[in-house]
Structures are given as C-alpha cells and as structure tokens.
Design a protein around this motif. Structure first.
Motif, mmCIF file in Angstrom:
data_model
loop_
_atom_site.group_PDB
_atom_site.id
_atom_site.type_symbol
_atom_site.label_atom_id
_atom_site.label_comp_id
_atom_site.label_asym_id
_atom_site.label_seq_id
_atom_site.Cartn_x
_atom_site.Cartn_y
_atom_site.Cartn_z
ATOM 1 N N UNK A 38 0.844 -1.192 0.000
ATOM 2 C CA UNK A 38 0.000 0.000 0.000
ATOM 3 C C UNK A 38 0.871 1.230 0.000
ATOM 4 N N UNK A 39 0.476 2.211 -0.780
ATOM 5 C CA UNK A 39 1.218 3.463 -0.815
ATOM 6 C C UNK A 39 0.227 4.613 -0.739
ATOM 7 N N UNK A 40 0.584 5.592 0.036
ATOM 8 C CA UNK A 40 -0.327 6.710 0.234
ATOM 9 C C UNK A 40 -0.065 7.789 -0.814
ATOM 10 N N UNK A 41 -1.122 8.205 -1.509
ATOM 11 C CA UNK A 41 -1.019 9.279 -2.489
ATOM 12 C C UNK A 41 -1.736 10.480 -1.896
ATOM 13 N N UNK A 42 -1.019 11.542 -1.581
ATOM 14 C CA UNK A 42 -1.644 12.633 -0.836
ATOM 15 C C UNK A 42 -2.644 13.471 -1.624
ATOM 16 N N UNK A 43 -2.344 13.775 -2.883
ATOM 17 C CA UNK A 43 -3.237 14.680 -3.594
ATOM 18 C C UNK A 43 -3.791 14.020 -4.840
ATOM 19 N N UNK A 68 4.298 -12.341 -13.969
ATOM 20 C CA UNK A 68 3.345 -12.050 -12.905
ATOM 21 C C UNK A 68 2.443 -10.896 -13.304
ATOM 22 N N UNK A 69 1.320 -10.766 -12.604
ATOM 23 C CA UNK A 69 0.355 -9.699 -12.882
ATOM 24 C C UNK A 69 0.448 -8.631 -11.818
ATOM 25 N N UNK A 70 0.249 -7.406 -12.236
ATOM 26 C CA UNK A 70 0.210 -6.295 -11.292
ATOM 27 C C UNK A 70 -1.146 -5.625 -11.405
ATOM 28 N N UNK A 71 -1.794 -5.384 -10.275
ATOM 29 C CA UNK A 71 -3.078 -4.684 -10.270
ATOM 30 C C UNK A 71 -2.975 -3.529 -9.294
ATOM 31 N N UNK A 72 -3.338 -2.340 -9.739
ATOM 32 C CA UNK A 72 -3.323 -1.168 -8.881
ATOM 33 C C UNK A 72 -4.759 -0.781 -8.591
ATOM 34 N N UNK A 73 -5.105 -0.738 -7.305
ATOM 35 C CA UNK A 73 -6.476 -0.419 -6.904
ATOM 36 C C UNK A 73 -6.499 0.917 -6.193
ATOM 37 N N UNK A 74 -7.468 1.748 -6.547
ATOM 38 C CA UNK A 74 -7.600 3.050 -5.906
ATOM 39 C C UNK A 74 -8.296 2.884 -4.556
ATOM 40 N N UNK A 75 -8.283 3.935 -3.709
ATOM 41 C CA UNK A 75 -8.955 3.801 -2.413
ATOM 42 C C UNK A 75 -10.440 3.516 -2.539
ATOM 43 N N UNK A 99 -5.436 9.221 -1.460
ATOM 44 C CA UNK A 99 -5.759 8.137 -0.539
ATOM 45 C C UNK A 99 -4.747 7.020 -0.616
ATOM 46 N N UNK A 100 -5.138 5.894 -0.099
ATOM 47 C CA UNK A 100 -4.260 4.734 -0.002
ATOM 48 C C UNK A 100 -4.449 3.852 -1.218
ATOM 49 N N UNK A 101 -3.397 3.728 -2.008
ATOM 50 C CA UNK A 101 -3.481 2.896 -3.201
ATOM 51 C C UNK A 101 -2.853 1.545 -2.927
ATOM 52 N N UNK A 102 -3.428 0.506 -3.534
ATOM 53 C CA UNK A 102 -2.953 -0.854 -3.291
ATOM 54 C C UNK A 102 -2.326 -1.384 -4.569
ATOM 55 N N UNK A 103 -1.065 -1.833 -4.444
ATOM 56 C CA UNK A 103 -0.366 -2.431 -5.588
ATOM 57 C C UNK A 103 -0.233 -3.917 -5.303
ATOM 58 N N UNK A 104 -0.920 -4.743 -6.094
ATOM 59 C CA UNK A 104 -0.904 -6.177 -5.825
ATOM 60 C C UNK A 104 -0.200 -6.936 -6.929
ATOM 61 N N UNK A 105 0.775 -7.749 -6.529
ATOM 62 C CA UNK A 105 1.447 -8.636 -7.468
ATOM 63 C C UNK A 105 0.859 -10.028 -7.314
ATOM 64 N N UNK A 106 0.464 -10.612 -8.431
ATOM 65 C CA UNK A 106 -0.134 -11.943 -8.357
ATOM 66 C C UNK A 106 0.678 -12.905 -9.194
ATOM 67 N N UNK A 107 1.019 -14.028 -8.576
ATOM 68 C CA UNK A 107 1.816 -15.050 -9.249
ATOM 69 C C UNK A 107 0.914 -16.221 -9.604
ATOM 70 N N UNK A 108 0.611 -16.432 -10.901
ATOM 71 C CA UNK A 108 -0.335 -17.491 -11.256
ATOM 72 C C UNK A 108 0.206 -18.896 -11.001
#
Lengths: 213, 225
Positions: A38-43, A68-75, A99-108
């Motif tokens: 998770x990474x916080x994006x202030x503005x 691998x797959x990367x998915x970025x989810x907004x708050x 807000x808090x953004x989520x970066x998910x790495x998925x290994x199939x």
C-alpha cells in the motif's frame, strides 16, 4: 508531503511545494501467490510512477512461466492500472483521487518469484496553487519539476539495475548448465562405449551358451 | 552550498523558517509502504545497499482500517523484525514490538534483508504495519543539515538535488562496470563453449578409437581375426 492543511502561512505553502514527494527506494519481495503493497497518495492528480522486475527463482522453465500480474487499486476500490503476464515493466498513471493505493502482485504459478519494485509519487504544484498564494514563487514550481525529472532518471536507473541483475543471474545459470551438461555428456559417452565393449566381449566369451563347444 | 542569507534576522523570514522546520520535524503522514502480515507468517523485504551508505528504517503497526487511523491498536498486534546483512550478520533485532527504528552504515555491499513475522494468534489476524526504509541520499537527516548550516528552504532543496545528481552519476558508473563484467562473462562463456565443442569432438573420436583398438586386440587374442 507535509501537513499543509494547518493555518495557511507562506511557509506552509513553501514547505509543501518544496517537500514534493521524496520516495526513492527499490525493494524486493518474494511473491508466492499474492503480495500487496500500500502506498499513500496525498493529492488528486499526482503522478504515480514505478517499475517492477521479476528476478526469476526458477529459470529452467522461464519460457513457460507467463510472468506475474500487477493490479493497482484506488482507495475507492476501482482498478486503476493492470499489467498481465509481465516479467518486468514500467507503469505510470495519474491518481484520480488522494488516498491509499494498493499495488498487488499476483503469481499465477506456485513457484515463488522475487520481485524488485519501485513506486514513486510525484506532486508538482500547478497554476491553481500559484494563483491562490501570491507569495508562492514560480521558481519553486520549477524546482519541483526538476526534482521530478531527477526522480524519473533515478527510477529508470533502478529499473536498469534490476534488469541487469536478472540478466546476470540468467547468464551465470546458463554457464553452469553448459558445464554441467557437457560433463554429463562426456560421462554418458564413456559409459555407453564401455557398455558396448563389455557387451561385445560377453558375446564372444566361452560362458555363453552358443559358444560352448 | 550553505550560505547565510544577509538580513535573515527579519522576523518574517524567521517565522517562515521556524514554521518550515516545524513542518519538517512533524512526522510525515505517510511516506512509508504499508504491508499486511498474517499472524504466524513471515514477510521478507530486501533492498540493495552500497558500501558506506547510510540506511535508516522506521516501522510501526497501524490500525487495519485506513479510514480511521486513530483507532485503538489492539495489544495483540505485534510484530518481530530481524535485519540481516548479505553475509548473514544481524544488524537489528526486535521481538514483539509495536514500533521501532534502526539505522546502520552498510559495511558490505549487497542485499539487506528485513524479515517481519507476527506471532501466532487464534483466531488468525492480519497485522498491518508501515515500513519506511531509506538508504543513501534519502537517509540523510536533512532537517538537521538545514538547522546546522542555517540555510533557507530553497538552498536546502537545491542541496538535496545536488546530492541526488551525484548519486545518479555514481549509479551510472556502477551500471557501466556491471555491464562490462557481464560482457566479459559472456565472452568467456562463448569461448568456453567453443573449446568444449572441440573437446567433445576429441573425446568422441578417442573413445571410438579406444573401443576399436580394444576390440581388435581382443579378437586377435581370441584368434578370430
């Protein structure tokens, strides 16, 4: 990324401008199934850029491994950015909200992979902020832009370094395998030849039934 | 690059500086990465640090709901951490804490591993913690540099940029060196494969020749030839 919602002093605006995001670390994690960061994006409107490189654990089947797959989810829960089946890529997007953004790495596949990633959140004060606060020097905007440009160079360097590490890994593994397979090949040759000789000798030995007189 | 601005005793700019320092000293709200850790599991994060580079790290357990950051942290949410150097020396060890920090100067170049684990808990909970790890330029304590040299914000920022540029240059040299090493490695592998090709041919022929010679003497001994 200072707390600039406090009373609007010039220093607040100045500090906020000049403290434009300073993240600069490339970290590695081992992804077995899914790993989220998770990474916080202030503005809202901040540019989130980054890259990731998969340093293969198991190189033998790398042609079968899709990456691998990367998915970025907004708050808010929406998917902002997706990358599928990559062994390394750069990404960049404008944050639709803070807000808090989520970066998910998925290994199939089950084999654990080490992923080296780097995420940078950049903020450049725009014309609106300039107009709001007449003490905000345009030079601060230029400095922030310069800082962002340097950050992008640093990001590129980290990407190249991670890729270089992976190439080196591959090369060393190739070298080892070449030596191993060649030695195994020689041993197989000599074993086959010895077996052949033994077999032919046995064919002509006196112990075999049709040679007995 | 630290210069004392003449006339900086004017009350307005002092206020400015004071406020700026106050803001810099205030803990930045979220410059760290946030990770989830299930109880009983381990999560390892590694970073490559150069020799003689400073590395600082701060970690603390946060509430699971990002919308209520000030919610009460349950006492059971604790993590343990061990930071190891590439050669296996433990640089920092903390057990069952809710927050902590560490700093060290890297004596060995390579991958430093920070392993977190949460003690087993029934029912299994997910501990969310924030980890801020910096090395090199970003590890330097800029507020104290500013205070010591009594520089203003702009000069401090430019100083930071200067350090970043130096860092970039060093990194370029390092990458160039690594590329050269890899090229040498590839060249050696190439020549080794060529040499091995000839060796294979030699071994093939000699093994075949040996076989023939052995069988010939064998048959001559047996008076079949």
């Amino acid at each position: 990324m200072a707390r600039w919602r406090t009373a609007a002093l010039l220093a607040v605006a100045l500090a906020a401008v000049l403290a434009a995001a300073w993240r600069a670390e490339a970290l590695s994690v081992t992804v077995t199934d899914t790993e989220c960061v998770h990474e916080f994006v202030p503005y809202e409107g901040d540019t989130v850029s980054g890259n990731f490189v998969v340093v293969d654990h198991d190189i033998f089947w790398s042609s079968d491994h899709p990456g691998i797959d990367l998915t970025v989810t907004s708050p808010g829960g929406n998917t902002v950015h997706t990358l599928k089946g990559k062994s390394g890529d750069k990404f960049e997007f404008k944050a639709p909200r803070g807000g808090m953004y989520k970066f998910c790495f998925h290994n199939p596949y089950g084999a654990p992979e080490t992923v080296s990633f780097y995420i940078h959140v950049g903020h450049i004060p725009n014309e609106h902020n300039l107009a709001k606060d007449e003490h905000l020097d345009p030079i601060n905007v230029k400095i922030a832009e310069l800082k962002e440009a340097l950050e992008s160079v640093t990001a590129e360097q980290k990407y190249l370094k991670a890729r270089d590490a992976r190439h080196r890994h591959t090369n060393e593994s190739t070298r080892r395998r070449v030596m191993l397979y060649t030695m195994a090949e020689y041993l197989a040759f000599m074993a086959a030849s010895a077996l052949q000789v033994v077999y032919i000798r046995r064919l002509f030995s006196k112990n075999v039934a049709y040679n007995r007189v | 690059m630290a210069a004392r601005r003449p006339g900086s005793t004017a009350p307005r700019s002092w206020l400015l500086l004071l406020a700026a320092f106050a803001l810099l000293w205030a803990p930045p709200p979220a410059r760290a990465l946030r990770f989830d850790l299930e109880s009983g599991h381990t999560k390892c994060i590694s970073d490559e640090i150069k020799v003689n580079a400073m590395a600082v790290g701060k970690y603390h357990v946060v509430g699971p709901d990002p919308n209520f950051p000030d919610a009460q942290l349950p006492e059971s949410h604790r993590i343990s951490l061990r930071v190891t150097s590439p050669y296996g020396n433990s640089m920092h060890y903390a057990e069952n804490v809710q927050s902590g920090h560490f700093a060290f100067t890297a004596t060995e170049a390579g991958d430093y591993l920070a392993c977190f684990w949460a003690p087993d808990h029934k029912p299994p909970v997910t501990v969310v913690f924030e980890f801020d790890w910096r090395s090199g330029v970003s590890a330097k304590d800029w507020p104290s540099v500013a205070k010591k040299g009594k520089v203003d914000m702009m000069a401090l920022e430019l100083k930071k940029l200067g350090e970043t540029i130096k860092d970039i240059q060093e990194e370029m040299f390092y990458l160039r060196e690594r590329e050269e090493e890899m090229q040498n490695l590839n060249r050696k592998t190439n020549s080794r494969m060529a040499w091995l090709g000839f060796l294979t041919l030699g071994i093939c022929l000699s093994v075949a020749g040996l076989q023939l010679w052995h069988l010939k003497t064998f048959f001559e001994r047996k008076k079949l030839l």
